[in-house]
Design an enzyme around this catalytic site. Structure first.
Site, PDB file in Angstrom:
ATOM      1  N   ARG A   1     -22.524  34.165  19.056  1.00 48.44           N
ATOM      2  CA  ARG A   1     -21.770  33.185  18.102  1.00 48.44           C
ATOM      3  C   ARG A   1     -20.727  33.374  17.428  1.00 48.44           C
ATOM      4  NH1 ARG A   1     -26.691  29.813  19.458  1.00 48.44           N
ATOM      5  NH2 ARG A   1     -27.141  29.820  16.656  1.00 48.44           N
TER       6      ARG A   1
ATOM      7  N   ASP B   1     -13.465  30.888   4.005  1.00 43.03           N
ATOM      8  CA  ASP B   1     -13.441  29.736   3.665  1.00 43.03           C
ATOM      9  C   ASP B   1     -14.038  29.195   2.769  1.00 43.03           C
ATOM     10  OD1 ASP B   1     -11.517  26.687   4.146  1.00 43.03           O
ATOM     11  OD2 ASP B   1     -13.009  26.768   3.794  1.00 43.03           O
TER      12      ASP B   1
ATOM     13  N   TYR C   1     -19.752  25.164  -2.502  1.00 40.25           N
ATOM     14  CA  TYR C   1     -20.352  25.614  -1.387  1.00 40.25           C
ATOM     15  C   TYR C   1     -21.726  26.439  -2.884  1.00 40.25           C
ATOM     16  CZ  TYR C   1     -16.852  23.831   1.335  1.00 40.25           C
ATOM     17  OH  TYR C   1     -16.512  23.373   2.888  1.00 40.25           O
TER      18      TYR C   1
ATOM     19  N   LYS D   1     -18.365  27.549  11.187  1.00 41.20           N
ATOM     20  CA  LYS D   1     -19.299  29.046  10.825  1.00 41.20           C
ATOM     21  C   LYS D   1     -20.534  29.333  11.798  1.00 41.20           C
ATOM     22  CE  LYS D   1     -23.383  27.481   8.992  1.00 41.20           C
ATOM     23  NZ  LYS D   1     -24.942  27.434   8.984  1.00 41.20           N
TER      24      LYS D   1
ATOM     25  N   LYS E   1     -11.784  26.176  -3.208  1.00 41.14           N
ATOM     26  CA  LYS E   1     -11.640  24.459  -3.664  1.00 41.14           C
ATOM     27  C   LYS E   1     -11.420  24.833  -4.567  1.00 41.14           C
ATOM     28  CE  LYS E   1     -12.537  24.270   1.550  1.00 41.14           C
ATOM     29  NZ  LYS E   1     -13.300  25.419   1.608  1.00 41.14           N
TER      30      LYS E   1
ATOM     31  N   HIS F   1      -9.819  19.840  -3.188  1.00 42.88           N
ATOM     32  CA  HIS F   1     -11.096  19.701  -2.157  1.00 42.88           C
ATOM     33  C   HIS F   1     -11.712  18.280  -1.904  1.00 42.88           C
ATOM     34  CE1 HIS F   1     -15.138  21.458  -1.741  1.00 42.88           C
ATOM     35  NE2 HIS F   1     -14.935  20.729  -0.546  1.00 42.88           N
TER      36      HIS F   1
END
Length: 317
Positions: free
Chosen positions: A274, A44, A49, A268, A78, A111
């Site tokens: 993780r 995504d 970004y 993220k 987006k 967005h």
């Protein structure tokens, strides 16, 4: 891999994806490569970004090394607020595809329901919220014009699916009155402090799949000083007790709270362990009582609110 079937195209969108917000450019290619290596198939991203080129490099390397085929990936991006005018939508989408190094997006979203003054790519990209003087400049482009341009992207095969992000119920209902292609996905801030239950119900009634961002609540906003001093959900005793009962991490519980109700998530992490834990958050079930306990933490606390930037951006007022 668990997935959500998108209305209109029938394409399957993975229920758990990898979000690219705040992934630094210098590490983005390696992070994306590792995410794919560990099994992520939904990426995504967004023009805002500022890391699409690097994300695309990670994708290209993964494909070259035989980890995945392009058609096995679900890549989302987006459209930023400065490109809402009809004549700019396709130009920007094609520019973003070049950055990624791909031929199409699986999903392309508006967005924010905010139109800002156009900024040339050559001048500044991503342009963010402000003009050169640090002020916000709005532009009078209606959502209908932008959506019609999004439909043209869909017709041209540039975006297999189109959708919306950060839209309120009223805007969604208005869009549905004129849309020839209905939005496939609604992406919203969604966590136990902001459950948005009426909006979730509306989207499901309309056949619009939901993707949650910031599933960990304030945790996602600490490094950008937007956490509003809220208690971390990861440390909340209800979440930690439920995690302990299942032998899972608090993060896995928060993700399962969403995915068990059919809501896709895009966490993220730069930590490899993780990263793997987040992906494998669907191999257990919370009880109905545990879901209610977590949902009861809601107090309509929103962290991502453009109204904090400029009152004229108060889309959630």
């Amino acid at each position: 891999m668990a997935s959500v079937v998108l209305k209109g195209t029938g394409q399957k969108m993975p229920l758990v994806g990898f979000g690219l917000w705040k992934v630094t450019r210098s590490s983005c290619a390696d992070t994306v490569y590792n995410a794919i290596k560990h099994g992520y198939r939904l990426l995504d991203g967004a023009g805002d970004y500022g890391n699409e080129k690097e994300a695309g490099e990670g994708v290209a390397r993964a494909i070259k090394d035989g980890l995945v085929k392009r058609e096995e990936l679900f890549i989302t991006s987006k459209l930023w607020n400065t490109y809402h005018a009809r004549e700019h939508v396709r130009t920007l989408a094609e520019y973003q595809l070049k950055l990624w190094g791909i031929d199409y997006f699986d999903l392309f979203l508006i967005h924010f329901p905010v139109s800002l003054k156009f900024v040339e790519v050559e001048h500044r990209y991503p342009p963010e919220w402000f003009g050169d003087d640090g002020k916000v400049y709005l532009q009078d482009t209606p959502i209908q014009e932008t959506w019609e341009a999004m439909e043209a992207l869909h017709a041209a095969g540039i975006a297999k699916n189109i959708g919306i992000s950060n839209f309120s119920g009223a805007l969604i209902l208005d869009l549905m009155r004129y849309a020839r292609v209905h939005p496939a996905v609604l992406q919203i801030e969604h966590h136990p402090y902001l459950t948005q239950e009426p909006l979730v119900k509306l989207a499901k009634e309309l056949g619009i799949a939901i993707t949650a961002y910031s599933s960990f609540g304030p945790q996602s906003f600490i490094e950008v000083n937007m956490d509003r001093d809220a208690k971390l959900l990861m440390d909340h005793h209800i979440v930690t007790q439920i995690a302990s009962a299942h032998g899972k991490t608090p993060a896995q519980v928060l993700l399962r709270w969403a995915t068990q109700r059919g809501i896709a998530v895009i966490p993220k992490s730069n930590n490899e362990q993780r990263l793997m834990q987040n992906l494998h958050c669907i191999d257990f079930n919370l009880s109905p009582e545990q879901i209610k306990e977590i949902s009861a933490l809601n107090h309509n606390l929103r962290f991502n609110d453009p109204g904090d930037i400029d009152v004229r951006l108060s889309i959630f007022a």
